[in-house]
Design a protein around this motif. Structure first.
Motif, PDB file in Angstrom:
ATOM      1  N   LYS A 154     -11.881  -4.017   5.552  1.00 47.92           N
ATOM      2  CA  LYS A 154     -12.480  -3.016   6.429  1.00 47.92           C
ATOM      3  C   LYS A 154     -13.637  -2.375   5.687  1.00 47.92           C
ATOM      4  O   LYS A 154     -13.452  -1.660   4.699  1.00 47.92           O
ATOM      5  CB  LYS A 154     -11.439  -1.955   6.812  1.00 47.92           C
ATOM      6  CG  LYS A 154     -11.977  -0.829   7.675  1.00 47.92           C
ATOM      7  CD  LYS A 154     -12.283  -1.287   9.088  1.00 47.92           C
ATOM      8  CE  LYS A 154     -12.704  -0.107   9.954  1.00 47.92           C
ATOM      9  NZ  LYS A 154     -13.075  -0.539  11.311  1.00 47.92           N
ATOM     10  N   THR A 206      -3.063  -0.121   9.917  1.00 50.26           N
ATOM     11  CA  THR A 206      -3.383  -1.119   8.897  1.00 50.26           C
ATOM     12  C   THR A 206      -4.673  -1.859   9.189  1.00 50.26           C
ATOM     13  O   THR A 206      -5.306  -2.379   8.279  1.00 50.26           O
ATOM     14  CB  THR A 206      -2.243  -2.148   8.779  1.00 50.26           C
ATOM     15  OG1 THR A 206      -1.975  -2.677  10.078  1.00 50.26           O
ATOM     16  CG2 THR A 206      -0.996  -1.530   8.221  1.00 50.26           C
ATOM     17  N   ASN A 237      -7.425   0.890   8.379  1.00 51.86           N
ATOM     18  CA  ASN A 237      -7.158   1.689   7.175  1.00 51.86           C
ATOM     19  C   ASN A 237      -7.261   3.189   7.465  1.00 51.86           C
ATOM     20  O   ASN A 237      -7.550   3.992   6.574  1.00 51.86           O
ATOM     21  CB  ASN A 237      -8.119   1.320   6.041  1.00 51.86           C
ATOM     22  CG  ASN A 237      -7.823  -0.049   5.474  1.00 51.86           C
ATOM     23  OD1 ASN A 237      -6.671  -0.499   5.493  1.00 51.86           O
ATOM     24  ND2 ASN A 237      -8.847  -0.730   4.996  1.00 51.86           N
ATOM     25  N   ASP A 273       0.822  -1.219   0.000  1.00 47.30           N
ATOM     26  CA  ASP A 273       0.000   0.000   0.000  1.00 47.30           C
ATOM     27  C   ASP A 273       0.852   1.264   0.000  1.00 47.30           C
ATOM     28  O   ASP A 273       0.547   2.235  -0.696  1.00 47.30           O
ATOM     29  CB  ASP A 273      -0.917   0.017   1.225  1.00 47.30           C
ATOM     30  CG  ASP A 273      -2.036  -1.004   1.133  1.00 47.30           C
ATOM     31  OD1 ASP A 273      -2.214  -1.596   0.053  1.00 47.30           O
ATOM     32  OD2 ASP A 273      -2.735  -1.207   2.141  1.00 47.30           O
TER      33      ASP A 273
END
Length: 924
Positions: free
Chosen positions: A465, A151, A154, A49
């Protein structure tokens, strides 16, 4: 030119979060691997990411730090690291390095301080820092060059994000934390000051120093607590401040050369060996590009039970970033017809309803979402009324088209807590059929000790999420009805719920299917029980509201009298509902002995303390009686009449399946399982549970079910003989313990034996038994020793069960339900002892819970087969309560005891007893 990114990972935060987020997974040799797997997954995702070329994963070093020198009680209350996590620390450090991550551990310095120092140095050298952590303390580091990323949620926090989340800017986070304190690290703050008060004070007075300067002007208890904490706060501030000037040169050779912290190429050879050693099949396949042949899974014997999550356990599927999501909003009949074709063709479809109420009997549909494969879903808005709401299909017309599919038993459906959706659809005249799976129950069967809401499950098992309800509708007083949510957002939210449910099923179902015991619990007990509970809830139970109102009035009069008696004993009026005023009277004015203190140091006045004092002093006894009656009045006699459904005239409780780890059902709104029956007033409440004209209430309950299960699983000859011969088991126990003939056992000896029998199956020790019997602890110890001498099989069961539970981390019921006990290996002494007591009792209580569910199913199946009108109206632990036409009473008396006793064959006979009456109390 953009600044180069330096990615800083709070490795210690990561490993704890990975451990608690993942199931209790095991490798080929039975070693715990959940934290390792979670750590690797989070690092892989983070690296992908962020896209940084330079990074360092920072871990805490073992041993004390400089803060321990400042404040010896720092982190003193932290529980020791669970052994299962401790065993994974070395593998975690190993795999992080094998993945190519630079790592750093500095003796005597916490990871937070290392990260803070690296942020400071990195900023001076022209780098941009991204800190990955779940620790709010590190928010104080955020500035133009430093951003936090979480993480698991998010969530990314820049300066504006910190202000929005905490209500204070980053440069005031230290002040904010100082005022609140940190219970995890044992850093006191100002008692009673939470996030809102801390943020409010800082906004009003500018800083911690400003708050301290204004302490004399702050009113109320909060101001009093602040003034009492003034001398401590400077040390508190020192403890929560992340240091940014630690000496790192000897630990980071060559710093500040950024290239020294560059990602390295993974060590594929050793990484492959690591994956094999820990059973990470999918990652091994990704690494080698070759499919790995799974070892055959044992289906019998101890290996399959002892090592859940072995080498061939399925890896979690790809996370949200790897799934292309396509959610369609259905606004035309053409779209609806196209989806109907898909629904009929799909082997399994996920269903979710969006409604205007959490009350299943009252909720009306706002929209419906459907998904036939992970990533793809449709949302049908039906009652959205926001200002930008598009024209929607008519609710009645949509339900008319969906009804044949919804009521088709061959059309297989899945959902998350579909019992609720079943009620909602019935509110609209649709009888949902074909329910094949429920992810709520799948999670409950696999890991009952964890949370089971869809959001938590997706994050834990999929790394996904999703949107939360609060994201859409807001919180508290500002929360809007779902009908006012924009259709676009509702499509994303509801479509996500449906397709994530299917995605979860692909992970959870193979784990259940691979274990015969778990499969039986899920397929043969939990899923059919959910169907039956919907019927029981829907029918409800009849309440005589006038009888309750009369009882409420009488209890009110009794409370007035008790209040007056309390005042007379105390010599003054006081607030009986105030623990502080009670403490002032009992321990200040009357000088009663202080039994224990609260966390703040005040004398406790909880029920345990008052019960102990009530043995010698009149006022605590009166206060206990007052409390009991007051709770009975507010919870039942006042409240139950208000909970009668206006349309049905009945009370409709909700039976939650996925709450108690033992498998017991939980009744709520209202709770019909906790009506107190030890007092006459409590038993009278049951008189208000009545049958309609021409019907009677029938109560059927198992007799001494847990003791019978104890006899079966312990195989103790004495207990087996007592039950097999139909003896009074408590009299038989007294005969053995006190060494007298059966016909010479006194009522007092039988009472003692009954307390011992039930106490020991709950893991009670000498102290608990002494308290229960009101005797000296030495005498209680002697009774227990005599009991175990006479019933050696029970002692052997208890010792073996505790040892096996410590080894495996869980116990099982006779039917294969697993009850996980996290504290039995990782808790402190007191918690571990509690887990050991639970290990002894849980197999019995859990087996009893399984039995009553099977009994419900068997009795209902026979009622349906015989065409009877009798209905189950309540389930209360080991008891079933029925509403029965008078013409069917003889059948119920003759058939139900045998049906319940015949659910399973144990080494001792099961006994179910039936009572009949015009109300629930009479039926006992």
């Amino acid at each position: 030119m953009s600044k180069p990114i330096l990615l800083l990972v709070d490795g210690s935060s990561y490993l704890y979060r990975a451990f608690h987020a993942m199931p209790d997974l095991r490798g080929p040799e039975g070693q715990p691997t959940g934290a390792v797997r979670g750590m690797v997954a989070m690092l892989k995702k983070l690296q992908s990411d962020v896209g940084a070329e330079h990074a360092v994963c920072v871990f805490d070093a073992s041993g004390p730090t400089f803060r321990d020198e400042w404040y010896p009680e720092y982190k003193a209350q932290r529980s020791p690291m669970p052994p299962e996590l401790r065993a994974q620390i070395e593998p975690i450090h190993e795999v992080v390095k094998l993945l190519g991550w630079p790592t750093l551990t500095v003796p005597g310095v916490e990871a937070d301080d290392v990260i803070g120092t690296l942020c400071c140095i990195g900023a001076k050298e022209g780098h941009r820092m991204i800190v990955s952590t779940g620790d709010k303390d590190l928010s104080q580091l955020v500035n133009a060059d430093v951003e936090l990323i979480n993480t698991m949620s998010n969530e990314r926090l820049d300066e504006a994000g910190v202000l929005a989340k905490f209500g204070v800017p980053p440069d005031r986070i230290v002040d904010y934390l100082t005022l609140m304190g940190d219970t995890v690290d044992n850093v006191p703050g100002v008692p009673g000051v939470g996030p809102k008060t801390a943020a409010k004070w800082i906004a009003e007075y500018g800083s911690l120093d400003g708050v301290m300067a204004a302490a004399s002007a702050i009113k109320g208890k909060a101001g009093e607590n602040l003034r009492a904490a003034l001398d401590w706060l400077p040390m508190g501030r020192k403890l929560v401040t992340v240091k940014v000037d630690c000496e790192l040169a000897e630990h980071v050779p060559g710093w500040p050369k950024l290239e020294d912290l560059a990602f390295r190429e993974p060590d594929k050879a050793r990484l492959g060996e690591f994956y094999v050693r820990n059973g990470f099949k999918q990652w091994l396949e990704e690494l080698t590009g070759t499919a790995v042949v799974a070892k055959p899974k044992a289906t019998t014997g101890t290996a399959a039970v002892a090592n859940p999550g072995l080498f061939d356990a399925p890896e979690p599927p790809a996370g949200a970033a790897d799934i292309e999501r396509k959610y369609e909003t259905i606004l035309t009949f053409e779209q609806l017809e196209a989806w109907l074709v898909r629904l009929h063709a799909a082997p399994l479809v996920a269903l979710d309803t969006e409604t205007d109420s959490l009350d299943p009997m009252a909720a009306r549909i706002v929209g419906i979402s459907l998904a036939d494969k992970p990533g793809e879903a449709a949302y049908i808005p039906l009652q959205h009324s926001g200002p930008d709401a598009p024209e929607q299909l008519p609710l009645a017309a949509v339900l008319a088209r969906l009804k044949p599919w919804l009521e088709d038993d061959s059309a297989k459906k899945i959902g998350q807590n579909l019992k609720y959706d079943r009620h909602v659809l019935l509110n609209h005249g649709v009888n949902l059929a074909g329910v094949q799976h429920d992810t709520l129950l799948q999670s409950y069967v696999l890991e009952a000790h964890k949370t089971h809401n869809l959001e938590a499950l997706a994050e834990r098992h999929l790394g996904r999420k999703g949107l939360s309800y609060e994201d859409l509708c807001g919180k508290g007083a500002h929360q809007i009805p779902f009908a006012q949510v924009s259709v676009d957002k509702a499509t994303t939210y509801s479509g996500e719920d449906s397709e994530m449910c299917l995605h979860l099923h692909s992970v959870l179902w193979p784990q259940i299917e691979a274990d015969a015991g778990l499969l039986r619990i899920y397929r043969d007990i939990e899923m059919p029980t959910a169907d039956l509970l919907a019927r029981v809830e829907r029918h409800g139970v009849l309440i005589d509201s006038e009888k309750l109102k009369l009882q409420s009035h009488e209890i009110g009069q009794r409370l007035v009298l008790l209040e007056s008696q309390c005042y007379d004993i105390a010599g003054q009026p006081f607030n009986i509902g105030s623990p502080k005023q009670i403490g002032d009277i009992l321990f200040g004015k009357l000088g009663l002995p202080v039994v224990k203190k609260t966390a703040t140091g005040a004398p406790s006045t909880d029920e345990e303390v008052l019960t102990e004092l009530a043995a010698d002093f009149p006022l605590p006894a009166k206060i206990l009686e007052y409390r009991g009656l007051s709770k009975l009045k507010s919870t039942y006699t006042d409240k139950l009449p208000l909970q009668i459904n206006a349309h049905t005239g009945r009370v409709h409780t909700n039976y939650a399946q996925a709450v108690a780890v033992t498998g017991r059902l939980s009744s709520n709104e209202p709770n019909l399982q906790n009506i107190p029956i030890r007092t006459a007033e409590g038993r009278r409440v049951r008189e208000a549970f009545v049958a309609p004209e021409g019907f009677k209430i029938v109560s059927a309950d198992y007799s001494q079910i847990e003791l019978r299960i104890m006899a079966h699983i312990s195989e103790d000859p004495g207990l087996l003989r007592a039950f097999q011969e139909g003896q009074d088991v408590h009299r038989a126990t007294a005969s053995e313990v006190f060494g007298v003939a059966l016909d010479e056992v006194s009522s007092e000896q039988r009472r003692y034996a009954k307390t011992i029998n039930f106490g020991l199956i709950y893991g009670m020790g000498a102290f608990g038994l002494a308290s229960a019997l009101g005797i000296e602890q030495k005498a209680a110890k002697d009774y227990i020793e005599r009991y175990f001498t006479r019933f050696a099989g029970v002692k052997r069961y208890m010792d073996e069960t505790k040892a096996r539970a410590a080894e495996r981390g869980f116990v099982e019921t006779l039917f294969g339900r697993r009850i996980y006990l996290p504290e039995i290996r990782g808790g402190n002494g007191q918690r571990r002892a509690g887990a050991e007591r639970q290990a002894i009792n849980a197999p019995m209580q859990g087996t009893a819970a399984d039995l009553i569910k099977l009994a419900m199913l068997q009795v209902q199946a026979e009622l349906d087969r015989a065409g009877k009108q009798a209905r189950i109206v309540m389930q209360v632990h080991d008891e079933l309560v029925f509403e029965v036409p008078e013409a069917e009473l003889d059948w119920m008396r003759a058939e139900v005891p045998g049906l319940m006793a015949g659910v399973v064959a144990l080494k001792v006979p099961l006994l179910a007893e039936v009572g009949v009456g015009g109300n629930w109390e009479e039926a006992h």
